[in-house]
Design a protein around this motif. Sequence first.
Motif, PDB file in Angstrom:
ATOM      1  N   MET B  80     -59.253 -73.154 -26.661  1.00 57.90           N
ATOM      2  CA  MET B  80     -59.388 -74.123 -27.064  1.00 57.90           C
ATOM      3  C   MET B  80     -58.638 -73.886 -28.315  1.00 57.90           C
ATOM      4  O   MET B  80     -58.610 -74.994 -29.567  1.00 57.90           O
ATOM      5  CB  MET B  80     -60.490 -74.806 -27.309  1.00 57.90           C
ATOM      6  N   VAL B  81     -59.083 -72.612 -29.053  1.00 66.32           N
ATOM      7  CA  VAL B  81     -58.647 -72.747 -30.515  1.00 66.32           C
ATOM      8  C   VAL B  81     -56.878 -71.557 -30.223  1.00 66.32           C
ATOM      9  O   VAL B  81     -56.296 -71.726 -30.916  1.00 66.32           O
ATOM     10  CB  VAL B  81     -59.158 -72.364 -31.190  1.00 66.32           C
ATOM     11  N   GLY B  85     -53.393 -72.730 -30.137  1.00 66.00           N
ATOM     12  CA  GLY B  85     -53.701 -73.336 -32.319  1.00 66.00           C
ATOM     13  C   GLY B  85     -52.516 -73.076 -32.352  1.00 66.00           C
ATOM     14  O   GLY B  85     -52.131 -73.983 -32.710  1.00 66.00           O
ATOM     15  N   VAL B  86     -51.522 -71.714 -32.365  1.00 63.33           N
ATOM     16  CA  VAL B  86     -50.286 -71.828 -33.281  1.00 63.33           C
ATOM     17  C   VAL B  86     -48.902 -72.661 -32.413  1.00 63.33           C
ATOM     18  O   VAL B  86     -48.192 -73.481 -32.795  1.00 63.33           O
ATOM     19  CB  VAL B  86     -50.464 -69.988 -33.702  1.00 63.33           C
ATOM     20  N   PRO B  87     -49.078 -72.220 -31.384  1.00 67.73           N
ATOM     21  CA  PRO B  87     -47.800 -73.411 -30.762  1.00 67.73           C
ATOM     22  C   PRO B  87     -47.598 -74.637 -30.278  1.00 67.73           C
ATOM     23  O   PRO B  87     -46.814 -74.859 -31.006  1.00 67.73           O
ATOM     24  CB  PRO B  87     -47.876 -72.259 -29.735  1.00 67.73           C
ATOM     25  N   ALA B  88     -49.219 -74.736 -30.910  1.00 69.78           N
ATOM     26  CA  ALA B  88     -49.089 -76.686 -30.114  1.00 69.78           C
ATOM     27  C   ALA B  88     -49.672 -77.135 -31.116  1.00 69.78           C
ATOM     28  O   ALA B  88     -48.934 -78.867 -31.351  1.00 69.78           O
ATOM     29  CB  ALA B  88     -50.220 -76.677 -29.576  1.00 69.78           C
ATOM     30  N   TYR B 252     -51.314 -61.797 -25.644  1.00 71.03           N
ATOM     31  CA  TYR B 252     -50.507 -61.801 -26.694  1.00 71.03           C
ATOM     32  C   TYR B 252     -49.317 -63.191 -26.623  1.00 71.03           C
ATOM     33  O   TYR B 252     -48.614 -64.081 -27.873  1.00 71.03           O
ATOM     34  CB  TYR B 252     -48.758 -60.864 -25.895  1.00 71.03           C
ATOM     35  N   ILE B 253     -50.301 -63.674 -25.857  1.00 70.88           N
ATOM     36  CA  ILE B 253     -49.964 -65.709 -26.891  1.00 70.88           C
ATOM     37  C   ILE B 253     -50.570 -66.053 -27.215  1.00 70.88           C
ATOM     38  O   ILE B 253     -50.395 -66.464 -28.386  1.00 70.88           O
ATOM     39  CB  ILE B 253     -50.251 -66.631 -25.554  1.00 70.88           C
ATOM     40  N   MET B 254     -51.550 -65.001 -27.699  1.00 69.95           N
ATOM     41  CA  MET B 254     -52.439 -65.629 -28.289  1.00 69.95           C
ATOM     42  C   MET B 254     -51.353 -64.365 -30.582  1.00 69.95           C
ATOM     43  O   MET B 254     -51.474 -65.094 -31.516  1.00 69.95           O
ATOM     44  CB  MET B 254     -53.545 -65.318 -29.158  1.00 69.95           C
ATOM     45  N   ILE B 255     -50.951 -63.470 -30.628  1.00 69.41           N
ATOM     46  CA  ILE B 255     -50.522 -63.015 -31.292  1.00 69.41           C
ATOM     47  C   ILE B 255     -49.167 -63.300 -31.289  1.00 69.41           C
ATOM     48  O   ILE B 255     -48.843 -62.962 -32.967  1.00 69.41           O
ATOM     49  CB  ILE B 255     -51.620 -61.633 -31.274  1.00 69.41           C
ATOM     50  N   LEU B 256     -48.363 -62.947 -30.882  1.00 73.65           N
ATOM     51  CA  LEU B 256     -46.630 -63.563 -30.607  1.00 73.65           C
ATOM     52  C   LEU B 256     -46.992 -64.566 -31.984  1.00 73.65           C
ATOM     53  O   LEU B 256     -46.101 -64.556 -32.488  1.00 73.65           O
ATOM     54  CB  LEU B 256     -46.209 -63.353 -29.941  1.00 73.65           C
ATOM     55  N   PRO B 257     -47.009 -65.809 -31.848  1.00 75.36           N
ATOM     56  CA  PRO B 257     -46.292 -66.390 -32.861  1.00 75.36           C
ATOM     57  C   PRO B 257     -47.188 -66.605 -33.831  1.00 75.36           C
ATOM     58  O   PRO B 257     -46.689 -66.599 -34.984  1.00 75.36           O
ATOM     59  CB  PRO B 257     -47.147 -67.950 -32.169  1.00 75.36           C
ATOM     60  N   GLY B 390     -58.926 -61.549 -37.830  1.00 71.85           N
ATOM     61  CA  GLY B 390     -58.267 -60.797 -38.444  1.00 71.85           C
ATOM     62  C   GLY B 390     -56.186 -60.814 -37.926  1.00 71.85           C
ATOM     63  O   GLY B 390     -55.998 -61.126 -38.878  1.00 71.85           O
ATOM     64  N   GLY B 391     -55.764 -61.204 -37.134  1.00 68.70           N
ATOM     65  CA  GLY B 391     -54.515 -60.930 -37.060  1.00 68.70           C
ATOM     66  C   GLY B 391     -54.426 -62.397 -36.143  1.00 68.70           C
ATOM     67  O   GLY B 391     -54.222 -63.418 -37.055  1.00 68.70           O
ATOM     68  N   ALA B 392     -54.662 -63.071 -35.456  1.00 70.26           N
ATOM     69  CA  ALA B 392     -54.044 -64.258 -35.012  1.00 70.26           C
ATOM     70  C   ALA B 392     -54.240 -65.218 -36.059  1.00 70.26           C
ATOM     71  O   ALA B 392     -54.220 -66.628 -36.453  1.00 70.26           O
ATOM     72  CB  ALA B 392     -54.599 -64.188 -33.204  1.00 70.26           C
ATOM     73  N   LEU B 393     -55.284 -65.969 -36.102  1.00 64.13           N
ATOM     74  CA  LEU B 393     -56.453 -66.239 -36.924  1.00 64.13           C
ATOM     75  C   LEU B 393     -55.546 -65.949 -38.332  1.00 64.13           C
ATOM     76  O   LEU B 393     -55.478 -67.548 -38.911  1.00 64.13           O
ATOM     77  CB  LEU B 393     -57.805 -66.904 -36.840  1.00 64.13           C
ATOM     78  N   MET B 394     -55.639 -65.476 -38.951  1.00 63.81           N
ATOM     79  CA  MET B 394     -55.222 -65.091 -40.448  1.00 63.81           C
ATOM     80  C   MET B 394     -53.448 -65.755 -40.247  1.00 63.81           C
ATOM     81  O   MET B 394     -52.912 -66.414 -41.354  1.00 63.81           O
ATOM     82  CB  MET B 394     -55.866 -63.631 -40.793  1.00 63.81           C
ATOM     83  N   GLY B 395     -52.502 -64.877 -39.742  1.00 63.45           N
ATOM     84  CA  GLY B 395     -51.906 -65.376 -39.513  1.00 63.45           C
ATOM     85  C   GLY B 395     -51.601 -67.377 -39.010  1.00 63.45           C
ATOM     86  O   GLY B 395     -51.014 -68.517 -39.376  1.00 63.45           O
ATOM     87  N   PHE B 396     -52.455 -67.738 -38.010  1.00 63.88           N
ATOM     88  CA  PHE B 396     -52.641 -69.250 -38.727  1.00 63.88           C
ATOM     89  C   PHE B 396     -52.449 -69.824 -39.598  1.00 63.88           C
ATOM     90  O   PHE B 396     -52.067 -71.445 -39.944  1.00 63.88           O
ATOM     91  CB  PHE B 396     -53.791 -69.230 -37.430  1.00 63.88           C
ATOM     92  N   PHE B 397     -53.582 -68.995 -40.303  1.00 59.29           N
ATOM     93  CA  PHE B 397     -54.198 -70.230 -41.997  1.00 59.29           C
ATOM     94  C   PHE B 397     -52.772 -69.990 -42.875  1.00 59.29           C
ATOM     95  O   PHE B 397     -52.377 -70.265 -43.874  1.00 59.29           O
ATOM     96  CB  PHE B 397     -55.739 -69.511 -42.504  1.00 59.29           C
ATOM     97  N   ALA B 398     -52.070 -68.326 -42.471  1.00 57.66           N
ATOM     98  CA  ALA B 398     -50.972 -69.190 -43.212  1.00 57.66           C
ATOM     99  C   ALA B 398     -50.164 -69.879 -43.481  1.00 57.66           C
ATOM    100  O   ALA B 398     -49.232 -70.078 -43.546  1.00 57.66           O
ATOM    101  CB  ALA B 398     -50.343 -66.757 -43.357  1.00 57.66           C
ATOM    102  N   GLY B 399     -49.942 -69.941 -42.053  1.00 58.73           N
ATOM    103  CA  GLY B 399     -48.719 -70.757 -41.065  1.00 58.73           C
ATOM    104  C   GLY B 399     -48.421 -71.976 -42.107  1.00 58.73           C
ATOM    105  O   GLY B 399     -48.628 -72.915 -42.445  1.00 58.73           O
ATOM    106  N   LEU B 400     -50.513 -72.050 -42.029  1.00 63.82           N
ATOM    107  CA  LEU B 400     -50.792 -73.697 -42.221  1.00 63.82           C
ATOM    108  C   LEU B 400     -51.004 -74.319 -43.368  1.00 63.82           C
ATOM    109  O   LEU B 400     -50.364 -75.038 -44.249  1.00 63.82           O
ATOM    110  CB  LEU B 400     -52.702 -73.779 -41.494  1.00 63.82           C
TER     111      LEU B 400
END
Lengths: 216, 526
Positions: B80-81, B85-88, B252-257, B390-400
């Motif tokens: 759910m997160v 997260g990033v794609p949607a 990789y769905i989680m980390i690539l975006p 450290g990867g996917a969610l930090m990237g997500f917040f960078a994008g946010l």
Amino acid sequence: MSTVKINRKETHSHHFSSMDQEHEAGKQGVWLFMVTELMMFGGLFVGYFIYRGLHYDAWYEGGSLLDWRLGAFNTLVLLVSSFTMAQAVTDTMQGNNKKALRNVIITTACAFIFLIVKYFEYSGKIHHGLFPGFDLWTYEGQTGENLRLFFVLYFVMTGLHGLHIIIGIGLMFWLIKRLRRDDFNEKYYTSVEGVGLYWHIVDLIWIYLFPLMYLI
Amino acid sequence: MGAHGENYINCEKGIWSWLTTIDHKRIALLYFITIMLFFLMGGLFAILLRLELLTPETLFMSSDVYNRAMTLHGSIMVFMVIVPGVPALLGNFCLPLMIGAKDVAFPKLNLARWYCLIIGAFIAILSLFWGGVDTGWTFYTPYSAKSSDAVTLVVLGAFVMGFSSVLTGVNFIVTIHKLRAPGMTMMRLPLFVWSLYSTAIIQVIATPVLGITLLLLIVERTFNIGIFDASLGGDPVLFQHFFWFYSHPAVYIMILPAMGIISEVVSTFSQKTIFGYKAIAYSSMAIAAVSFVVWGHHMFVSGQSDVAGVLFSVITVLVGVPTAIKLFNWVATMYKARVKLDTPMLYAINFIALFTIGGLTGLFLAAFNVDVHLHDTYFVVAHFHYTMLGGALMGFFAGLFFWFPKMSGRMYDEFLGRVTAIMTFVGFNLTFIPQFIMGSQGMPRRYHTYDGVFSPYHIASTVGSWLVAAGFILAIYILARSFFKGEKAPKDPWGATTLEWTADTPPIHENFLEIPEVTGRPYEYR
């Protein structure tokens, strides 16, 4: 979003720049959706082959318990329906909605025939205690639990395929409604083509299911 | 500007206009609300788990409650997160703007997948009222076929959410192929779009396999038969093969975006053309391709053959190559640049530092023989938190933090933003470095009590988790507040060069008054 009813015959949706682009996008979307269908059934086929390798005897016994004549008849029915569906797509591309309507109705009829035959097959199996679920399994074969596993896969795979046939019938009714409204023309026939692609994939899966389940 | 300051947020009013919207930007905002709620929920379970682990003996959770909380933490965070997260959220908002389109290719499906996520999540969370699920997010058979009935609900929920993922993939691939503005060739796409493209390919190919696996599990439970039950002729390891055939590509769905976001942010805040555009673009595709042939490294100790183990081990190491290509290119972009350390860049640096550790420890685990020692220990837990959090969610917040001014039309509190980036970085390392150490010393995962010798590490880890939680809660708070208060954001607050920054802030309903004509590469800074 937009409150103005778009006349599908003349204009494209708001976010496309031409009807061509919209058609291409729709077609690619359906093809990608077909990929997901193949991957989903692909998982089941892999399971089938692995368990076939493990329990060859049970698979042999299971196959011989199925009536190949009914399977062959249904294969024929689906092949005919595939032909009429392809014909319907060509008809709409040439702007002949009336002829297309006739072909879609024949396709729908074939789908119903398929389901009726399937119904008799299923009820026969359940009657003979070959339904693996709940407490309906009473059959005493030579390969015991492994035969039951064969019928689990038989019911799951043909059942999921049957569900796709039912969804296909829903889509056919939608096409019939729109064909009677004379919705399509030489430039706008994406929906017919999309349903056609779907129908061919459903047929194709059956083409593999039939020999794997009934013949070998 | 749109007429009279009209934009996508205020062009229609009322809750109904939001629930039935097919505007990709509005749907992205719907995702923002839902994903942040799920994130807080998953985070709450994480905090409770860490709190329980403060002492070697039971503090306030029984083993059963602990197992259920752990399962929910994992399922919520994965399904759910991080996966949506990033794609949607960011992908949905940025993709059409970045390629100069008015919307995604299938706007109605775009809304439908939001409802799929909501319905699936609702079904999954409903399981709490059926006594909860204690299988872990992997639902391994034969246990998942025998434990409480609530498993069926969670699995069904994950199945429905799978539709959401597939629809995202189909929609994005078609959008990228068919809706690019005139002049926007594939080699002129921003790198975030490339990463969304490779993600979408994985989503389309892998997700259906998870779907059928979960469906088989539901069938097994409902009809009381043994598809994966060895005593009935089935093969429990087959479930693991099926499951990881999806779930490894899924990481990789989680980390690539997230990697795509880092490419954008690093280039923008280094004020420099990205180093190695083509290498980064193709390495995304390479990661997507290799991701499909490494799933067996999750099963080194599950009884797969040694030959398979060695092969999967070797192929897994290959993933390190495209990943390293990306990392080196980002660092090369920052080299001798005038790096602006704004909030998005701080989060991007968090990503680069933490993901490197996550990636390198992944190589330890990919080594067949080392994994036998480290399997099912806290080392694994720390490793995947370094990549996922450290990867996917930090990237997500960078994008946010990067795109939120464009979404809301207002700037957030820059100082507090930087504080959150530093807080989460410090807290994160405090939480997970001790876990590497205790894992290597043999602390097994998924236990709610432990030997007293591990006590200092667990205490450090729990204290760190509070810092992480405080950081992320503050981050969400300042983002949400910026939506209502804060200075008006200019068109391009960061001096970025990609197409989305040429649209109004916030963008008008159909993004651009006129579809732009693209004449050059992205990232042309100097």
